[in-house]
Design an enzyme around this catalytic site. Sequence first.
Site, PDB file in Angstrom:
ATOM      1  N   LEU A 206      27.006  48.523  23.432  1.00  0.00           N
ATOM      2  CA  LEU A 206      26.752  47.924  22.122  1.00  0.00           C
ATOM      3  C   LEU A 206      27.153  46.454  22.179  1.00  0.00           C
ATOM      4  CD1 LEU A 206      27.927  50.720  19.643  1.00  0.00           C
ATOM      5  CD2 LEU A 206      25.774  50.483  20.902  1.00  0.00           C
ATOM      6  N   ASP A 207      26.158  45.605  22.395  1.00  0.00           N
ATOM      7  CA  ASP A 207      26.406  44.180  22.604  1.00  0.00           C
ATOM      8  C   ASP A 207      26.843  43.510  21.309  1.00  0.00           C
ATOM      9  OD1 ASP A 207      26.077  41.614  24.146  1.00  0.00           O
ATOM     10  OD2 ASP A 207      24.602  41.288  22.554  1.00  0.00           O
ATOM     11  N   ALA A 208      27.934  42.739  21.399  1.00  0.00           N
ATOM     12  CA  ALA A 208      28.414  41.899  20.287  1.00  0.00           C
ATOM     13  C   ALA A 208      28.575  42.688  18.987  1.00  0.00           C
ATOM     14  CB  ALA A 208      27.469  40.715  20.075  1.00  0.00           C
ATOM     15  N   VAL A 209      28.924  43.963  19.109  1.00  0.00           N
ATOM     16  CA  VAL A 209      28.929  44.834  17.933  1.00  0.00           C
ATOM     17  C   VAL A 209      29.998  44.457  16.911  1.00  0.00           C
ATOM     18  CG1 VAL A 209      30.468  46.563  18.945  1.00  0.00           C
ATOM     19  CG2 VAL A 209      28.783  47.268  17.231  1.00  0.00           C
TER      20      VAL A 209
END
Length: 595
Positions: free
Chosen positions: A251-254
Amino acid sequence: MPPAEQPGFHDGGRDKVHGLAYRVAQQLSVIYAGGEVSSEMHALAVDLLKIMRLQDDMPQPNPYLNHWDQRDALMITYGDSIQQEGQAPLQTLKYWLDHYADGCITGVHILPFCPWSSDDGFSVIDYLKVNESLGEWDDVLAIGAKYNLMGDLVINHCSSESQWFANFLQNKEPGIDYFATASPKDDLSLVVRPRTSPLLREVEAVDGTRHVWCTFSHDQVDLNFRNPEVLKRMVEIVRHYLDNGVRIFRLDAVAFLWKKPGTSSLNLRKTHEIVRLLRTLIEHARGDAMIITETNIPNQENLSYFGNGNEAHCVYNFSLPPLLVNTLVTGDCFYLKQWMMSMPPPQHGTAYFNFIASHDGIGLRPAEGLLSDEELQTLISTMRRFGGHVSYRALENGQNKPYEINIALIDALQGTVAGADEHGLQRFVCAHAIMLGLEGIPGIYIHSLLGTRNDLERLEATGQNRSINRHQWQLDELEAQLGDAQSDHAKVFQGIMDLLAIRQKQSAFHPNATQFTLHLGSTLFGFWRQSSDRRQSIFCITNVSNEAEHLQLSDINLIEAQDWSDLISGEDCNKQQMLLQPYQTVWISNRRDHR
């Protein structure tokens, strides 16, 4: 990670009163309805289950199962980090994995492979397509069929060149209200930024001027999860990725997901609830699927994404890279040891994802509160001397602060604070020996595995600091380097692969096996690992200095009735002391597992 495991069961495996739809509706109510499970929330839950092809009466997975063991190691790479003329890069990647890394690398994180407009893939134009320059979905499936495949769910933002954003400007579906907006008059002074660009971008839509929220760049426009349609679109993407071989979702940059003026808009409660919701849906769809949260933030905030065993299966161990590099260039493990002692052991069903290099730089936010300002400045100046660059983030007072150091890890470790020396290769392999011994699942960046140095040509060509560590190899050149036993690339590759081969066979190196920090002074960094059945102990000890150091074996209380030896060198350790050469690591064990 073992083949798909069957989910475990609690109290018969299912809530005896409510099914999965109700449990999902409860989570949605926290996000959208102030905690009230309304008919609207139930309808949305039913829609999400339909998208994921889930049944209401599905058993609840056991959150305490470990979907990993000591055999696991992931390689982090772009889809085109290795290229061969006339072949799709994803096919070239699989060829290289099969011929060079099979057996020691069990998983691969392919960085964003969708069509993109900037940021080397993290500005996604279309989540449901594979970038034609890399290959097609069949190539992704082929890798996922043999290796545990991690894919990026770029969840916080998408490209301003996407059809969604074009529709947003034209007030068409799908796209209406898909992007976060704010007024320049809103109180945005507390918003935490990882970049120096203005937060808001002014755009002209058919119904007038709007100001869209751009946490990272003006080409990466933040999605509006206040609109449940955006959540539904993201769940459709999750289902598509599962169908195409993705097992691990990064989960990128969540942490930046939920926006609220007047707050930091970082790590808000609704962000955590969306992570919990995604975990519920993903683990019901596939029992051994995993979520890893990419949260490049101070250590305690990062750890919060474990939740109560109900959010991320793994969190990136972001504090490890700056602390370990600092240790090896100063020759003093004080700060690393202090941090290690403060780290809680993850409960079963969760684990640290350890890494010391990635496609990004060496993050400095995770070192805040762990390294003094003086130590940070010394580290930064040393990295600059070794060819590194520094990227900055904006503070609320208008000033900029160092955010990350951009440098190839092998160049970062070419010397000490006194300058470059002859111990670079030993220091570099030593860093990986330390990481591979720690509790957690190791992730190794391809350019660390290959000993790739600063790519100054790519840096100059792109003007982007991160390009310095994003080299692209031609397959024939790489094979020639790895085939030459005297090349630095071959020495690094073989050194790390040998360590991985040893690690895989030791039950005390299970990601959740016991770990205790040892106190051996400032130049000897050590910790003790013990298998869950207590049959195997491994004392992992490294000389982090550029001078030979004596290790008094009486200091680690080896049990006299057992035979102890170093798993790496094979040296007998049933004696009073050992002489550790500069940057030598020993894994002293009472048994050598061969499982």
